[in-house]
Scaffold this motif. Structure first.
Motif, mmCIF file in Angstrom:
data_model
loop_
_atom_site.group_PDB
_atom_site.id
_atom_site.type_symbol
_atom_site.label_atom_id
_atom_site.label_comp_id
_atom_site.label_asym_id
_atom_site.label_seq_id
_atom_site.Cartn_x
_atom_site.Cartn_y
_atom_site.Cartn_z
ATOM 1 N N GLY A 227 0.820 -1.213 0.000
ATOM 2 C CA GLY A 227 0.000 0.000 0.000
ATOM 3 C C GLY A 227 0.851 1.258 0.000
ATOM 4 O O GLY A 227 0.539 2.246 -0.676
ATOM 5 N N GLN A 228 1.941 1.223 0.768
ATOM 6 C CA GLN A 228 2.836 2.374 0.805
ATOM 7 C C GLN A 228 3.512 2.575 -0.547
ATOM 8 O O GLN A 228 3.767 3.708 -0.973
ATOM 9 N N SER A 229 3.785 1.494 -1.237
ATOM 10 C CA SER A 229 4.362 1.572 -2.579
ATOM 11 C C SER A 229 3.408 2.285 -3.526
ATOM 12 O O SER A 229 3.818 3.135 -4.331
ATOM 13 N N CYS A 230 2.127 1.967 -3.423
ATOM 14 C CA CYS A 230 1.115 2.626 -4.252
ATOM 15 C C CYS A 230 1.062 4.124 -3.969
ATOM 16 O O CYS A 230 1.013 4.951 -4.894
ATOM 17 N N LEU A 231 1.085 4.497 -2.695
ATOM 18 C CA LEU A 231 1.041 5.912 -2.322
ATOM 19 C C LEU A 231 2.296 6.652 -2.798
ATOM 20 O O LEU A 231 2.229 7.820 -3.200
ATOM 21 N N LEU A 232 3.432 5.976 -2.768
ATOM 22 C CA LEU A 232 4.670 6.588 -3.263
ATOM 23 C C LEU A 232 4.586 6.850 -4.764
ATOM 24 O O LEU A 232 5.022 7.894 -5.258
ATOM 25 N N LEU A 233 4.024 5.905 -5.511
ATOM 26 C CA LEU A 233 3.870 6.087 -6.953
ATOM 27 C C LEU A 233 2.987 7.298 -7.252
ATOM 28 O O LEU A 233 3.288 8.100 -8.149
ATOM 29 N N LEU A 234 1.904 7.438 -6.504
ATOM 30 C CA LEU A 234 1.021 8.595 -6.692
ATOM 31 C C LEU A 234 1.739 9.894 -6.339
ATOM 32 O O LEU A 234 1.560 10.922 -7.003
ATOM 33 N N ALA A 235 2.556 9.842 -5.293
ATOM 34 C CA ALA A 235 3.280 11.043 -4.884
ATOM 35 C C ALA A 235 4.325 11.448 -5.931
ATOM 36 O O ALA A 235 4.503 12.631 -6.224
ATOM 37 N N LYS B 40 -5.778 4.875 4.266
ATOM 38 C CA LYS B 40 -5.081 5.740 3.311
ATOM 39 C C LYS B 40 -5.110 5.130 1.920
ATOM 40 O O LYS B 40 -5.327 5.819 0.925
ATOM 41 N N LEU B 41 -4.889 3.813 1.872
ATOM 42 C CA LEU B 41 -4.932 3.122 0.589
ATOM 43 C C LEU B 41 -6.340 3.172 0.003
ATOM 44 O O LEU B 41 -6.527 3.390 -1.199
ATOM 45 N N LYS B 42 -7.337 2.998 0.856
ATOM 46 C CA LYS B 42 -8.727 3.047 0.412
ATOM 47 C C LYS B 42 -9.053 4.422 -0.181
ATOM 48 O O LYS B 42 -9.720 4.531 -1.212
ATOM 49 N N GLN B 43 -8.548 5.484 0.456
ATOM 50 C CA GLN B 43 -8.757 6.836 -0.057
ATOM 51 C C GLN B 43 -8.059 7.040 -1.392
ATOM 52 O O GLN B 43 -8.555 7.739 -2.270
ATOM 53 N N SER B 44 -6.895 6.411 -1.545
ATOM 54 C CA SER B 44 -6.176 6.548 -2.813
ATOM 55 C C SER B 44 -6.957 5.899 -3.954
ATOM 56 O O SER B 44 -6.928 6.369 -5.091
#
Length: 365
Positions: free
Chosen positions: A192-200, A291-295
């Motif tokens: 999930g953190q990897s996904c958020l990093l990609l978006l960032a 956080k992942l759900k919000q993404s």
């Protein structure tokens, strides 16, 4: 010794803080690239991994970052590697695509942050470069987020014995679940953190290269971590197609905004797990889940907005096409009328001449 055996180690040495070792490693890589084309590409991802391992040996603090302040802005540690691959469009895209996809298999949060720093800080010179990366980031983040959210719900559902998809906050989720070992969810936390990093990274590149005309920042948590997304009806990113001819997007581009890539939430997690801790407490894991759900909601909102934009563009094109057809029909109709008028005039003149000839013959008789 075959060059393939030490290319990845040379890539690692190009990140050395000692300028002499760094320059020598860069020189050797350049020579190998000139004599053995594509050798660098085959070892590029392994070189990134080894560069992180090398930086971990040299580092005096945690987390390890993959970019540093330079005289002309922020410079990626592996910038020389990218400079060797960027001139060939096929090699450049192969490298960048593999780079982004490597986040799907990454299990080390510290290395993930290091790689994200490098990707966000590469110096792009053509419009095609950041647009291609942004497209790859969006598709990879969407796939990874969907898979990780499904894994979260599967594990949490098996623990609680119910569907947790309809729970909207940490308190509700805590009340629905008994005590359990959070280690079973650590793989999902990292993904999930990897996904958020990609978006960032995607948001950072869009801002840095002004790829959109207006932007919207979505706050994903109170921990000052943002996964931002920029979108517009006439966005360069939306209209971009990797299948277009090279000359369409081979236009010079430069950074409009010089700022460091920030990932405060990931840094905090790296520090927590770097203190010998192998798992997070319940509340922290639940926060990562939401956080992942919000993404996911963010990605869906952007997708819906783009679909609306594409429909609007399609409607506009259909309107223009309709106008064009009406103009063509009107023009054709006008031509027919004019032709009929000419024929009518010619017929009248011919008839008038025949009448005059008849009168002359009658007079002669």
């Amino acid at each position: 010794v075959h060059p393939l055996e030490f290319i990845s180690y040379l890539v690692a040495l190009t990140t050395d803080p000692d300028s002499d070792r760094k320059a020598e490693a860069e020189s050797l890589l350049t020579q190998i690239d000139s004599k053995y084309p594509r050798f660098i590409l085959t070892q590029s991802i392994l070189g990134l991994t080894r560069s992180f391992a090398y930086q971990r040996v040299l580092a005096t603090s945690d987390p390890i970052r993959g970019a540093s302040k330079a005289y002309d802005g922020y410079r990626a540690h592996c910038s020389h590697l990218y400079s060797l691959l960027r001139d060939n469009r096929q090699e450049r895209r192969s490298f960048l695509g593999s780079f982004v996809r490597s986040f799907q298999k990454e299990t080390d949060l510290g290395r993930m942050l290091y790689l994200a720093d490098n990707l966000a800080s590469f110096s792009f010179g053509l419009l095609d470069e950041p647009l291609f990366v942004v497209q790859q980031l969006g598709s990879t983040a969407a796939t990874l987020a969907t898979e990780t959210l499904a894994e979260y719900r599967k594990v949490l559902g098996s623990i609680s014995g119910r569907n947790v998809g309809d729970l909207d906050n940490v308190d509700e989720l805590s009340a629905a679940l008994p005590e359990f070992d959070t280690k079973v969810l650590m793989r999902s936390v990292v993904a999930g953190q990897s996904c958020l990093l990609l978006l960032a990274v995607k948001a950072h590149l869009k801002l840095s290269y002004a790829l959109s005309e207006r932007w919207c920042a979505i706050q994903l948590s109170r921990a000052v971590f943002y996964a931002c997304a920029w979108y517009v009806c006439c966005s360069k990113c939306r209209n971009y197609s990797a299948a277009e001819k090279a000359k369409v997007y081979d236009k010079p581009i430069a950074r409009k905004v010089e700022q460091p890539f920030e990932a405060i939430e990931t840094e905090a997690l790296v520090r927590e797990l770097g203190d010998g801790q192998t798992a997070l407490d319940r509340e922290r894991v639940f926060q990562c889940y939401f956080k992942l759900k919000q993404s996911i909601y963010l990605l869906q909102a952007i997708s819906d907005d783009e679909d609306d934009g594409n429909e609007a563009v399609g409607d506009e094109e259909r309107k223009e096409s309709g106008k064009s057809r009406r103009r063509s029909a009107s023009s054709a109709s006008s031509c027919v009328v004019k032709k009929r008028c000419r024929l009518s005039t010619a017929s009248a003149k011919k008839k008038k001449k025949m009448d005059a000839d008849d009168e002359v013959r009658n007079d002669a008789e």
